[in-house]
Each structure stands twice: as structure tokens, then as C-alpha cells.
Design a protein around this motif. Structure first.
Motif, PDB file in Angstrom:
ATOM      1  N   TRP A   1       1.567   6.989   3.313  1.00 41.48           N
ATOM      2  CA  TRP A   1       2.804   7.722   3.025  1.00 41.48           C
ATOM      3  C   TRP A   1       4.028   6.984   3.527  1.00 41.48           C
ATOM      4  CZ3 TRP A   1       2.611  13.712   2.996  1.00 41.48           C
ATOM      5  CH2 TRP A   1       1.565  14.130   2.175  1.00 41.48           C
ATOM      6  N   SER A   2       3.935   6.434   4.741  1.00 40.89           N
ATOM      7  CA  SER A   2       5.093   5.702   5.261  1.00 40.89           C
ATOM      8  C   SER A   2       4.631   4.608   6.214  1.00 40.89           C
ATOM      9  CB  SER A   2       6.088   6.645   5.947  1.00 40.89           C
ATOM     10  OG  SER A   2       5.521   7.209   7.103  1.00 40.89           O
ATOM     11  N   LEU A   3       5.547   3.689   6.475  1.00 42.49           N
ATOM     12  CA  LEU A   3       5.252   2.516   7.301  1.00 42.49           C
ATOM     13  C   LEU A   3       6.459   2.264   8.190  1.00 42.49           C
ATOM     14  CD1 LEU A   3       3.616  -0.149   7.873  1.00 42.49           C
ATOM     15  CD2 LEU A   3       4.818  -1.119   5.907  1.00 42.49           C
ATOM     16  N   THR A   4       6.192   2.097   9.497  1.00 42.22           N
ATOM     17  CA  THR A   4       7.256   1.716  10.428  1.00 42.22           C
ATOM     18  C   THR A   4       6.857   0.381  11.054  1.00 42.22           C
ATOM     19  OG1 THR A   4       6.300   2.738  12.417  1.00 42.22           O
ATOM     20  CG2 THR A   4       7.641   4.169  10.973  1.00 42.22           C
ATOM     21  N   GLU A   5       7.609  -0.061  12.025  1.00 40.16           N
ATOM     22  CA  GLU A   5       7.272  -1.322  12.692  1.00 40.16           C
ATOM     23  C   GLU A   5       5.985  -1.204  13.497  1.00 40.16           C
ATOM     24  OE1 GLU A   5      10.518  -2.641  15.080  1.00 40.16           O
ATOM     25  OE2 GLU A   5      11.883  -2.784  13.384  1.00 40.16           O
TER      26      GLU A   5
ATOM     27  N   LEU B   1      -0.399   0.101  13.967  1.00 43.71           N
ATOM     28  CA  LEU B   1      -0.641  -1.134  13.219  1.00 43.71           C
ATOM     29  C   LEU B   1      -1.545  -2.084  13.998  1.00 43.71           C
ATOM     30  CD1 LEU B   1       2.860  -1.913  11.677  1.00 43.71           C
ATOM     31  CD2 LEU B   1       1.011  -0.524  10.747  1.00 43.71           C
ATOM     32  N   LYS B   2      -1.401  -2.114  15.324  1.00 41.13           N
ATOM     33  CA  LYS B   2      -2.212  -3.040  16.122  1.00 41.13           C
ATOM     34  C   LYS B   2      -3.693  -2.649  16.153  1.00 41.13           C
ATOM     35  CE  LYS B   2      -0.957  -0.820  20.452  1.00 41.13           C
ATOM     36  NZ  LYS B   2      -0.186  -0.936  21.668  1.00 41.13           N
ATOM     37  N   SER B   3      -4.035  -1.486  15.609  1.00 39.76           N
ATOM     38  CA  SER B   3      -5.436  -1.041  15.544  1.00 39.76           C
ATOM     39  C   SER B   3      -6.074  -1.359  14.194  1.00 39.76           C
ATOM     40  CB  SER B   3      -5.514   0.455  15.791  1.00 39.76           C
ATOM     41  OG  SER B   3      -5.005   0.760  17.069  1.00 39.76           O
ATOM     42  N   ILE B   4      -5.262  -1.760  13.218  1.00 40.16           N
ATOM     43  CA  ILE B   4      -5.778  -1.990  11.867  1.00 40.16           C
ATOM     44  C   ILE B   4      -6.411  -3.373  11.774  1.00 40.16           C
ATOM     45  CG2 ILE B   4      -5.164  -2.184   9.425  1.00 40.16           C
ATOM     46  CD1 ILE B   4      -2.948  -0.115   9.967  1.00 40.16           C
TER      47      ILE B   4
ATOM     48  N   ALA C   1       0.837  -1.207   0.000  1.00 41.20           N
ATOM     49  CA  ALA C   1       0.000   0.000   0.000  1.00 41.20           C
ATOM     50  C   ALA C   1       0.869   1.253   0.000  1.00 41.20           C
ATOM     51  CB  ALA C   1      -0.923   0.000   1.220  1.00 41.20           C
ATOM     52  N   GLN C   2       1.969   1.215   0.744  1.00 40.76           N
ATOM     53  CA  GLN C   2       2.880   2.356   0.764  1.00 40.76           C
ATOM     54  C   GLN C   2       3.490   2.561  -0.622  1.00 40.76           C
ATOM     55  OE1 GLN C   2       6.367   1.829   3.180  1.00 40.76           O
ATOM     56  NE2 GLN C   2       7.056   3.917   2.871  1.00 40.76           N
ATOM     57  N   ARG C   3       3.895   1.495  -1.251  1.00 44.87           N
ATOM     58  CA  ARG C   3       4.483   1.588  -2.595  1.00 44.87           C
ATOM     59  C   ARG C   3       3.454   2.119  -3.588  1.00 44.87           C
ATOM     60  NH1 ARG C   3       5.789  -2.602  -6.909  1.00 44.87           N
ATOM     61  NH2 ARG C   3       7.249  -1.457  -8.190  1.00 44.87           N
TER      62      ARG C   3
END
Length: 88
Positions: A63-67, A80-83, A34-36
Motif C-alpha cells: 500500500w505504501s513505502l517509506t524510507e 525494510l531491513k527485514s526484507i 510493487a507499490q505502484r
């Protein structure tokens, strides 16, 4: 279950909480794609995430993704844990 669609600009009106199931590991590859899609093709992604008021759905560019987070427009971070779900 009915999922309310909201404008991404209204995310700040909701308290984001962890989903019942942490889908981080399962969704990470999809979020990377999705980021790409967002960065290279300006393509939007549908994201369902958990709030205190129940699940909400937005259509946005990642726009961006972290751990631990994704970042969307205006510096908004979604844990991420909310998605719950990600679709292109």
C-alpha cells in the motif's frame, strides 16, 4: 532453505527481526514498483522477510513505502531491513 508461506493476516503472530543482510538499497526500486503495481493495478507482490522463527513469505499488495517500512493491508508495517526478497 525452506521458507514458510504464511497468510498476511498472521504476521502479527511473528516477531519481525532484521535480515542477516540489509537489502534496503538494493530492493527499494523494486518495492517502489510493487507499490505502484498494488495501487494502480491491484497486483500482489511476494515478499520474504526475516522473523525470529526464520524467513516467512507472504503474498500481498504493498500500500505504501517509506524510507524505513512498507505498509500492507490493515496498517501492518514491515521494516525494510527485514526484507530478504521481493518478487512480482
Amino acid at each position: 532453505m525452506s521458507i514458510q508461506i504464511i497468510e498476511k493476516e498472521r504476521i502479527g503472530e511473528y516477531k519481525i527481526v532484521p535480515a542477516e543482510v540489509d537489502n534496503t538499497a538494493a530492493l527499494y526500486g523494486k518495492l517502489r514498483s510493487a507499490q505502484r503495481l498494488g495501487n494502480e493495478f491491484k497486483s500482489k507482490t511476494t515478499i520474504v522477510f526475516q522473523t525470529e522463527d526464520g524467513p516467512k513469505r507472504i503474498e500481498t499488495t504493498v500500500w505504501s513505502l517509506t524510507e524505513r517500512y512498507i505498509q500492507i493491508k490493515n496498517g501492518i508495517l514491515i521494516p525494510l531491513k527485514s526484507i530478504i526478497k521481493v518478487d512480482f
